[in-house]
Design a protein around this motif. Structure first.
Motif, short mmCIF file in Angstrom:
data_model
loop_
_atom_site.label_atom_id
_atom_site.label_comp_id
_atom_site.label_asym_id
_atom_site.label_seq_id
_atom_site.Cartn_x
_atom_site.Cartn_y
_atom_site.Cartn_z
N ALA A 184 -0.55 82.59 -64.50
CA ALA A 184 -1.58 83.13 -65.39
C ALA A 184 -1.63 84.66 -65.33
N GLY A 185 -1.41 85.22 -64.14
CA GLY A 185 -1.41 86.67 -64.02
C GLY A 185 -0.27 87.32 -64.79
N HIS A 186 0.92 86.73 -64.70
CA HIS A 186 2.07 87.26 -65.44
C HIS A 186 1.85 87.13 -66.94
N TRP A 187 1.26 86.02 -67.37
CA TRP A 187 0.99 85.83 -68.78
C TRP A 187 -0.04 86.86 -69.27
N ALA A 188 -1.09 87.08 -68.51
CA ALA A 188 -2.11 88.06 -68.90
C ALA A 188 -1.51 89.45 -69.01
N LEU A 189 -0.63 89.80 -68.08
CA LEU A 189 0.02 91.11 -68.13
C LEU A 189 0.87 91.26 -69.38
N ARG A 190 1.59 90.21 -69.75
CA ARG A 190 2.42 90.27 -70.95
C ARG A 190 1.57 90.41 -72.20
N VAL A 191 0.42 89.72 -72.22
CA VAL A 191 -0.48 89.83 -73.38
C VAL A 191 -1.01 91.25 -73.51
N LEU A 236 0.37 94.01 -72.45
CA LEU A 236 1.46 94.92 -72.83
C LEU A 236 2.02 94.62 -74.21
N GLY A 237 1.53 93.59 -74.88
CA GLY A 237 2.01 93.27 -76.22
C GLY A 237 3.38 92.62 -76.25
#
Length: 485
Positions: A85-92, A94-95
């Protein structure tokens, strides 16, 4: 995978090794051990600093750590969701979950115009064979792909099926013995029948004498649209440029030397395929790869591209737009979902057990098997490490008074079987199964996914929808580029 000959039939059943679930300590993974260590440190620190009252202060922390370690959520421990979830949130933030092709800004020459982490891929045209080779500069691989035709396996008699299974095993053994192959990808996909098969049949067997009947028949074939679906199987061979560094230097350095080494591996694989009664085509040219990539992201134009000379430029073969959500992906004209084969059959099954998945009609899907060969010396070290770990865990459980788990015993027997197979001269392959399902609407996609999940149950397999990584999984499952997860 082990086999045992059936005395009543010529076909031998096979048994897959279980997905190992052994952790770092007493079945606990490294993140679980770290969280438990933090909870224990908080408890001990509270006792030393505040005495008995410290238990009240450290209680919530210890309780939270215990929940993260042992409470399952959707088949995974809670701690495993934190990094995902943390990696997904970071990608969101950063666009990186939305891709738009900038028409006014051309891509660098030689790229494949793909989104995400596949944007770094480069194409190299081999001057000797005319084949396109895909270079991944980050993973140091060079990949070529070939289409393979074969008769329907389930229509063959048991003896012939067993012979072909054995021959395919020799093909995989050839890949293992090389020592320079990073990955072999087998991609079997369904595509709309564009009518090219009818045109080829008419060109070979028809009589075009200029009569009204011949003209009418030719016009009907020309106007025939995709009324059915056909199956296409491709093999992608990836060269490990680091493992083959010495051979590359001897062949001329750089991409030229790497292409020469890959050509040798391509010839070896082609010979092995023909020995297994599989018919390889010519290795894919840039135009063929461009059509395949465009069709994966834009299925609505797949039949049109196969019937015309359009869309055969790799510089424009990528999607125009891609939008990734938590559990699905949307591209130009379709929605996609990638399923992971998380568990192969646990009981003995006969070759051809995947027929419910591969022969499911009315569903556009791509089934991928990623084979990563392991060198014999490394495989032997891994097996010894696993044996030591299982014996150590068994001793720890005996000291703690825990009862032996039947599943752990079964995993240990699988390790012993792998060791016996390795000693007998067989190769060791790490494999991953992925299924990419596509549909024009969300409702049709959900229905197709449900149908594939039911087909997997009939095939004695367990599938799980990948979340938080659908874009990367789609590149690995639907594109023949030898990409992994």
């Amino acid at each position: 995978m082990a086999g045992e000959q059936n005395p009543d039939r010529g076909l031998a059943p096979v048994k897959f090794s279980r997905l190992t679930r052994r952790g770092l300590l007493l079945g606990l993974s490294l993140p679980q051990v770290i969280v438990l260590g933090l909870g224990a440190a908080a408890l001990i620190g509270a006792l030393y600093t505040a005495g008995g009252q410290g238990l009240l202060l450290a209680g919530p922390v210890c309780g939270l750590c215990a929940l993260l370690v042992w409470v399952p959520i959707s088949g995974r421990k809670a701690i495993e969701w934190i990094s995902l979830a943390g990696h997904w949130a970071l990608r969101v933030v950063l666009g990186q979950t939305v891709y738009r092709w900038r028409v006014t800004k051309p891509r660098p020459a030689g790229t494949l115009a793909l989104p995400g982490d596949a944007a770094a891929l480069r194409q190299y045209l081999d001057p000797d064979t005319g084949a396109v080779m895909v270079h991944d500069p980050h993973r140091a691989t060079l990949t070529a792909l070939v289409e393979v035709t074969h008769p329907s396996f389930i229509l063959l008699d048991p003896d012939e099926q067993q012979r072909r299974v054995t021959a395919w095993g020799r093909v995989l053994a050839t890949v293992c013995r090389s020592g320079r192959i990073a990955r072999l990808q087998v991609l079997e996909r369904t595509v709309p029948d564009s009518g090219t098969g009818l045109e080829q049949w008419w060109a070979a067997h028809g009589t075009d004498d200029g009569s009204w009947v011949a003209r009418t028949y030719a016009e009907l074939i020309e106007r025939a649209g995709p009324t059915a679906e056909r199956h296409v199987t491709t093999l992608s061979l990836s060269l490990d440029m680091k493992a083959a560094a010495r051979a590359i230097r001897s062949a001329g350095h750089g991409m030229r030397g790497a292409a020469a080494v890959l050509r040798a591996e391509m010839r070896t694989l082609t010979t092995a395929l023909r020995a297994a009664d599989l018919t390889p085509s010519a290795w894919y040219a840039p135009g063929q790869l461009a059509v395949l990539l465009r069709s994966a992201y834009d299925p609505a134009v797949a039949a049109t591209l196969e019937r015309s000379a359009l869309g055969r430029d790799l510089a424009t073969a990528g999607p125009v737009a891609v939008e990734e959500t938590w559990d699905r992906l949307r591209s130009d004209s379709a929605y996609h979902v990638v399923l992971w084969v998380s568990e192969w059959p646990r009981s003995q099954v006969y070759p051809g057990f995947l027929a419910p998945i591969l022969l499911s009609s009315g569903v556009r899907r791509a089934f991928t098997l990623l084979y990563d060969p392991v060198r014999a010396d490394q495989a032997a070290r891994d097996i010894r490490k696993k044996k030591t770990g299982y014996l150590s865990d068994a001793a720890q459980r005996a000291k703690a008074g825990q009862i032996e788990d039947a599943e752990q015993n079964a995993e240990y027997r699988d390790v012993l079987q792998q060791e016996a197979d390795l000693i007998a001269g067989h190769g060791v392959l790490r494999d991953i199964g992925l299924i990419a399902v596509s549909a024009p609407t969300v409702d049709e996609l959900d229905a197709a996914v449900a149908a594939l999940e039911q087909a997997a149950v009939q095939a004695s397999c367990e599938t799980r929808r990948l979340v938080g990584q659908q874009a990367q999984a789609f590149t690995a499952a639907a594109l023949p580029l030898g990409r992994g997860l």
